[in-house]
Design a protein around this motif. Sequence first.
Motif, PDB file in Angstrom:
ATOM      1  N   ALA A  92       0.832  -1.210   0.000  1.00  0.00           N
ATOM      2  CA  ALA A  92       0.000   0.000   0.000  1.00  0.00           C
ATOM      3  C   ALA A  92       0.866   1.258   0.000  1.00  0.00           C
ATOM      4  O   ALA A  92       0.355   2.373  -0.095  1.00  0.00           O
ATOM      5  N   ARG A  93       2.189   1.076   0.053  1.00  0.00           N
ATOM      6  CA  ARG A  93       3.100   2.228   0.104  1.00  0.00           C
ATOM      7  C   ARG A  93       4.232   2.012  -0.898  1.00  0.00           C
ATOM      8  O   ARG A  93       4.670   0.888  -1.125  1.00  0.00           O
ATOM      9  N   THR A 145      -1.348  -2.618  -5.993  1.00  0.00           N
ATOM     10  CA  THR A 145      -2.128  -1.983  -4.941  1.00  0.00           C
ATOM     11  C   THR A 145      -3.609  -2.148  -5.213  1.00  0.00           C
ATOM     12  O   THR A 145      -4.067  -1.922  -6.333  1.00  0.00           O
ATOM     13  N   PRO A 147      -7.209  -0.818  -4.984  1.00  0.00           N
ATOM     14  CA  PRO A 147      -7.886   0.458  -4.741  1.00  0.00           C
ATOM     15  C   PRO A 147      -9.120   0.272  -3.871  1.00  0.00           C
ATOM     16  O   PRO A 147     -10.139  -0.250  -4.318  1.00  0.00           O
ATOM     17  N   ASN A 149     -11.240   1.880  -0.013  1.00  0.00           N
ATOM     18  CA  ASN A 149     -11.558   3.073   0.768  1.00  0.00           C
ATOM     19  C   ASN A 149     -10.276   3.694   1.331  1.00  0.00           C
ATOM     20  O   ASN A 149      -9.601   3.071   2.153  1.00  0.00           O
ATOM     21  N   PRO A 150      -9.913   4.911   0.900  1.00  0.00           N
ATOM     22  CA  PRO A 150      -8.656   5.508   1.373  1.00  0.00           C
ATOM     23  C   PRO A 150      -8.629   5.744   2.877  1.00  0.00           C
ATOM     24  O   PRO A 150      -7.555   5.823   3.482  1.00  0.00           O
ATOM     25  N   SER A 153      -8.266   1.006   4.517  1.00  0.00           N
ATOM     26  CA  SER A 153      -7.804   0.009   3.557  1.00  0.00           C
ATOM     27  C   SER A 153      -7.027  -1.049   4.328  1.00  0.00           C
ATOM     28  O   SER A 153      -5.802  -0.983   4.459  1.00  0.00           O
TER      29      SER A 153
END
Length: 257
Positions: A92-93, A145, A147, A149-150, A153
Motif C-alpha cells: 500500500a506504500r 495496490t 484500490p 476506501n482511502p 484500507s
Amino acid sequence: MAGTNPQRDAVLGGPAIILIEPQLGENIGTCARAMLNCGLTDLRLVRPRDGWPSSSARASASGADLVLDNARLFDRTEDAIADLSQVFATTARNRGMIKRIMTPREAASEMRAQSSAGLATGVLFGPERTGLFNDDLALADTSLTVPLNPAFSSLNLAQAVLIIGYEWYQTGDVAPGRYLHTGATRPANKEELVNLFSHLEEELENSRFFSSPGKKPSMIRSIRNCFQRMDMTEQEVRTFHGIISALTGRKRSTPKE
C-alpha cells in the motif's frame, strides 16, 4: 459459502503466490483456500514463522489440500522467485522506490499475457503485521495496490490473495454460469464444427455460390467466423447438417462421434 464439486473439471495453474514470513499456519491455510477457489496452485513459503508443514494450516484450508501438498519452502525470497520472469509486489506504500503501480485487474491481464507466452509470474505478499520488507519489494518489477476506501484500507492476507486470484480467474473467461448446460447436449467441438463447414462449403460449391474464385477464401473465412460466434452445441450442429441436406435434397452420412 460452500460450492465444492469434485465431479467437475478443475481449473488449475496460474501465477505463483509467495508468502514471505507468514506468521500463522491458519493464515497459510486460508490463503490456500482462497487460491484454489481461483484455480491457483503454486504456493511458495519463505521462512514461515511457525514452521512447515503445519497442521493448523491444513485445518484452515477447508479441503484445499492440493495447494498445501505442493507448497514449496524457501529460506530466501531470491530463491522463491528464481524461476519467475515477472514479479508483482503487494504493497500500500511505495517506500520511496520508483516502480510501476498496477491494480489487481491490470496485473491479472499482464500475468495472463505472460503465461500465454510461456513465462512464469508470481505475486509477493509480506508478513501480516508489517507487509513486505524493502529488500523484498526491491526484487519486484511492479507494485500491486488494491484500490479501496482511502480512509480504511485493511485487508487480511487471505483477502488480498483472493482479490488477486479472482481477477486472474476472470481474465480466463471461465466464469461459471455463462452458459446454461442441461446435460441434454454439449458445446460442439472443433472437429464437429469443421465437419459442418466442409458440408456447407461443399454444397455451396456445388450450387456455384462461389462465383469469384479470388473471393472464395475470404468468403469461407467470413462464413466460418459467423458460425464460430454462435457457440454452437453438438445438437445444433446436427440440426444444421439436416437443414443443408433438406435444402439441397442430398442426404449426408452422419458425422462420426
